[in-house]
Design an enzyme around this catalytic site. Structure first.
Site, short mmCIF file in Angstrom:
data_model
loop_
_atom_site.label_atom_id
_atom_site.label_comp_id
_atom_site.label_asym_id
_atom_site.label_seq_id
_atom_site.Cartn_x
_atom_site.Cartn_y
_atom_site.Cartn_z
N HIS A 190 0.94 -1.27 -0.11
CA HIS A 190 0.00 -0.11 0.16
C HIS A 190 1.03 1.22 -0.07
O HIS A 190 0.48 2.27 -0.60
CB HIS A 190 -0.95 0.06 1.44
CG HIS A 190 -2.11 -0.76 0.96
ND1 HIS A 190 -2.98 -0.78 -0.12
CD2 HIS A 190 -2.71 -1.73 1.78
CE1 HIS A 190 -4.08 -1.51 0.09
NE2 HIS A 190 -3.76 -2.15 1.20
N ARG A 297 -10.19 -3.59 -12.48
CA ARG A 297 -9.77 -4.57 -11.19
C ARG A 297 -10.74 -4.52 -10.32
O ARG A 297 -10.42 -3.74 -9.22
CB ARG A 297 -8.57 -4.61 -11.16
CG ARG A 297 -7.34 -4.74 -12.07
CD ARG A 297 -5.92 -4.74 -11.56
NE ARG A 297 -5.08 -4.65 -12.54
CZ ARG A 297 -4.30 -3.57 -13.12
NH1 ARG A 297 -4.58 -2.40 -12.40
NH2 ARG A 297 -3.30 -3.55 -13.75
N ARG A 333 -13.70 -5.99 -15.32
CA ARG A 333 -13.39 -7.34 -15.32
C ARG A 333 -13.85 -8.02 -13.93
O ARG A 333 -13.88 -7.30 -13.01
CB ARG A 333 -11.87 -7.45 -15.16
CG ARG A 333 -11.54 -9.21 -14.97
CD ARG A 333 -9.99 -9.40 -14.93
NE ARG A 333 -9.35 -8.99 -13.75
CZ ARG A 333 -7.89 -8.65 -13.25
NH1 ARG A 333 -7.12 -9.06 -14.46
NH2 ARG A 333 -7.72 -8.23 -12.23
N GLU A 432 -5.27 -15.50 -21.15
CA GLU A 432 -4.35 -15.44 -20.33
C GLU A 432 -3.78 -16.86 -19.81
O GLU A 432 -2.84 -17.08 -19.02
CB GLU A 432 -4.32 -14.85 -18.99
CG GLU A 432 -5.86 -15.16 -18.38
CD GLU A 432 -6.12 -14.20 -17.17
OE1 GLU A 432 -5.17 -13.56 -16.51
OE2 GLU A 432 -7.24 -14.08 -16.71
N ASN A 455 0.75 -11.14 -18.27
CA ASN A 455 1.34 -11.53 -17.01
C ASN A 455 1.20 -12.92 -16.72
O ASN A 455 2.28 -13.52 -16.60
CB ASN A 455 0.89 -10.53 -15.79
CG ASN A 455 1.17 -9.07 -15.97
OD1 ASN A 455 1.61 -8.59 -17.05
ND2 ASN A 455 0.42 -8.30 -15.13
N ASP A 456 0.10 -13.06 -16.56
CA ASP A 456 -0.61 -14.76 -16.46
C ASP A 456 -0.12 -15.61 -17.73
O ASP A 456 0.68 -16.68 -17.42
CB ASP A 456 -1.87 -14.88 -16.02
CG ASP A 456 -1.94 -14.84 -14.47
OD1 ASP A 456 -0.87 -14.87 -13.76
OD2 ASP A 456 -3.15 -14.61 -14.14
N ARG A 466 6.09 -16.16 -11.63
CA ARG A 466 6.56 -14.82 -11.61
C ARG A 466 6.89 -14.13 -10.07
O ARG A 466 7.53 -13.18 -10.13
CB ARG A 466 5.68 -13.89 -12.52
CG ARG A 466 4.31 -13.85 -12.02
CD ARG A 466 3.33 -13.15 -12.87
NE ARG A 466 1.80 -13.23 -12.74
CZ ARG A 466 1.13 -12.35 -12.20
NH1 ARG A 466 1.82 -11.32 -12.10
NH2 ARG A 466 -0.22 -12.39 -12.18
N CYS A 503 -3.70 -5.92 -22.05
CA CYS A 503 -3.70 -5.25 -20.80
C CYS A 503 -2.81 -5.85 -19.73
O CYS A 503 -2.72 -5.26 -18.49
CB CYS A 503 -5.20 -5.25 -20.27
SG CYS A 503 -5.77 -7.19 -19.70
#
Length: 569
Positions: A190, A297, A333, A432, A455-456, A466, A503
């Site tokens: 955060h 997200r 999403r 993905e 990413n995935d 990762r 994305c």
């Protein structure tokens, strides 16, 4: 000069060192109290808790961004949790120990229960709980954790800390702080998120920083080339300040592009969209010239709280985003849980490989209540703007049929209740997984749009976790296998006349922009701060040139050869 660290928020910062050293609190775990002192100690805890809550509310009142305020609401909920209160009271009563010892033990139990999980997000939340606990115990003992006397007399300060919590960073007058460096930290914490949102120059994970600097040292942070200068020479300082001037000028010029289209010199137009986590990000995306939202997200609506968000709560969030976007596309999403995103109020199974386990759509099959609640909220909000629905982690046609069936069921529920929604809302998925990539042509017959989640897709295709630092060097979205797979996906979907975007983090990789253009993507979605620079690259080149580069890259089967071509372009 130090050159090793992880850049969180880029730029240049100059100022005097303020070493954030918290006073050590001595907790007497061995001292026993008398039975008649139980209520006295419990009252010490309650008074300290009230004081801590008040401090957090004061910090919250100085924060402008709504989602950061919600973060502190989450902290306050942890403090006021009745189970924590009961645990502390029982420890005082049964072990006859002091309030600070009981609080320390109760908090440690909470932290230990989630630190043992193979989960990055919850491990970050464990650090938040430790920070709250430290503040609570300091208040029980009437100790000020940090001496701000030195800091208050300075104007341009660079904070040096072991680690920084959000509550610590917000205690500072940020008009006086030019940047911060920490020895520990995480890009997903955060604190890192707040640093980015405040555009506060910062580098984390700098080893031995405490052995290298002291209060009153003058530092120059180069969070562009990842360098830190301790008491730089005048000549070095002049060069760095010149670089800073150029950095600011470049940002200003890029800012001027915000309302111009992402169009190549030979007339090819590609859409540049933004990835967002919450409503506050909408204002930021407008500032940087995004044409819409390519990835909302929604899991961030579900985090830092003690229960699931209600249908109405979700509806209001989606409606507000849609209205603010004024008919620009908003890609919502559905909640992507599991993997490295877990909820403390939801019972997740212990899994050896959570990224391959019970996550995303697999949760929907078992928990239709979560899926239906969110779908009702999205559909209700769809009449307020250009909303489309995107599902994560698809591997089969069966899953697509399942989702379409559930959407129709929810639509019928809304019709029965006379609730309006967009009957023709567009439905898409993220590509993905290798499984979805292989059958992308068939998926395109059933769906309206697609977004490649690199990413995935990279993780699953290369069989590389990762988040595993031991093999992180193998995680490479520009490897020949990934590039060729992306090309296959795009071509397969285009044969069905459907659009496909991207994305994942690769979207904002400046080295890859011309390659992605040449591959034929219809849109790119990224963090909005990256849009101006990507737009400049697009507007400065021809599609024909990018196709030429792409053709050469597709003929290469060694990463070093691909990198060489990308560096030469």
């Amino acid at each position: 000069m130090i050159t090793k660290g992880t850049i969180v928020s880029s730029g240049y910062a100059f100022g005097e060192v303020f070493i954030l050293q918290e006073k050590k609190i001595n907790i007497n775990f061995h001292k026993k109290i008398k039975t008649h002192q139980i209520n006295i100690e419990f009252k010490r805890f309650l008074n300290a808790r009230d004081k801590t809550v008040k401090q957090l509310k004061n910090i919250k009142s100085n924060i402008s961004l709504k989602d950061k305020k919600l973060l502190f609401d989450g902290y306050i909920m942890i403090l006021e949790d009745k189970n924590l209160e009961k645990d502390i009271f029982n420890l005082i009563k049964e072990k006859l120990i002091l309030a600070d010892a009981a609080s320390s033990q109760a908090i440690k139990r909470q932290v230990d229960s989630i630190k043992n999980l193979d989960n990055i997000y919850l491990k970050e939340r464990a650090n938040d709980i430790l920070d709250i606990g430290k503040r609570l115990i300091a208040n029980i003992n009437n100790v000020e954790l940090v001496d701000f006397n030195f800091y208050d007399k300075k104007n341009n300060i660079i904070i040096i800390a072991k680690d920084l919590s959000p509550s610590q960073i917000m205690l500072f007058n940020l008009e006086k702080v030019t940047g911060f460096i920490t020895e520990l930290g995480s890009i997903t914490s955060h604190t890192s998120i707040i640093a980015k949102s405040l555009d506060l120059v910062s580098i984390i994970c700098v080893k031995d920083i405490f052995n290298l600097v002291k209060n009153n040292d003058f530092l120059a942070i180069d969070a562009v080339e990842n360098k830190i200068y301790i008491n730089p020479l005048k000549k070095q300082l002049i060069i760095l300040k010149r670089k800073n001037d150029n950095f600011i000028l470049k940002r200003k010029k890029l800012f001027e592009l915000r309302n111009l289209p992402a169009i190549t010199l030979d007339g090819y137009k590609i859409k540049l969209l933004a990835n967002i986590n919450n409503i506050d990000d909408v204002n930021i995306l407008f500032k940087h010239g995004a044409e819409g939202i390519g990835l909302y997200r929604t899991e961030f609506l579900f985090m830092d709280r003690t229960s699931f968000p209600s249908e109405d709560e979700q509806f209001e969030a989606y409606k507000k985003v849609a209205q603010l976007m004024n008919n620009r596309v908003v890609t919502i999403r559905t909640v992507d849980l599991g993997g490295d995103k877990f909820l403390p109020y939801m019972n997740f199974p212990k899994e050896e490989t959570s990224f391959l386990g019970w996550r995303s759509i697999r949760i929907y099959v078992d928990r239709k209540d979560i899926l239906h609640t969110q779908l009702r909220a999205i559909l209700r909000a769809s009449i307020y703007g250009n909303i489309r629905i995107m599902f994560p982690m698809i591997i089969s046609m069966e899953e697509v049929y399942f989702l379409k069936k559930e959407i129709n069921e929810v639509k019928n529920q809304l019709k029965q209740n006379n609730q309006s929604f967009n009957e023709y809302i567009k439905i898409g998925i993220m590509i993905e997984t290798p499984a979805a990539a292989v059958i992308s042509k068939y998926l395109a017959k059933e769906l309206d749009f697609f977004s490649i989640g690199t990413n995935d897709l990279t993780q699953y295709t290369l069989a590389v976790d990762r988040n595993n630092s031991m093999i992180s060097y193998l995680y490479n979205p520009l490897s020949p296998s990934i590039i060729n797979l992306i090309k296959f996906i795009i071509d397969s979907i285009h044969t069905q006349g459907k659009e496909v975007g991207m994305c994942g983090e690769l979207s904002s990789d400046k080295r890859a922009t011309l390659l992605l253009l040449g591959l034929g993507l219809d849109e790119l979605s990224m963090n909005s701060v990256d849009i101006p620079e990507i737009k400049q690259i697009i507007r400065s080149n021809k599609l024909s040139y990018s196709q030429k580069i792409t053709k050469k890259i597709l003929s290469k089967f060694m990463y070093k050869d691909i990198l060489s071509l990308l560096d030469k372009k």
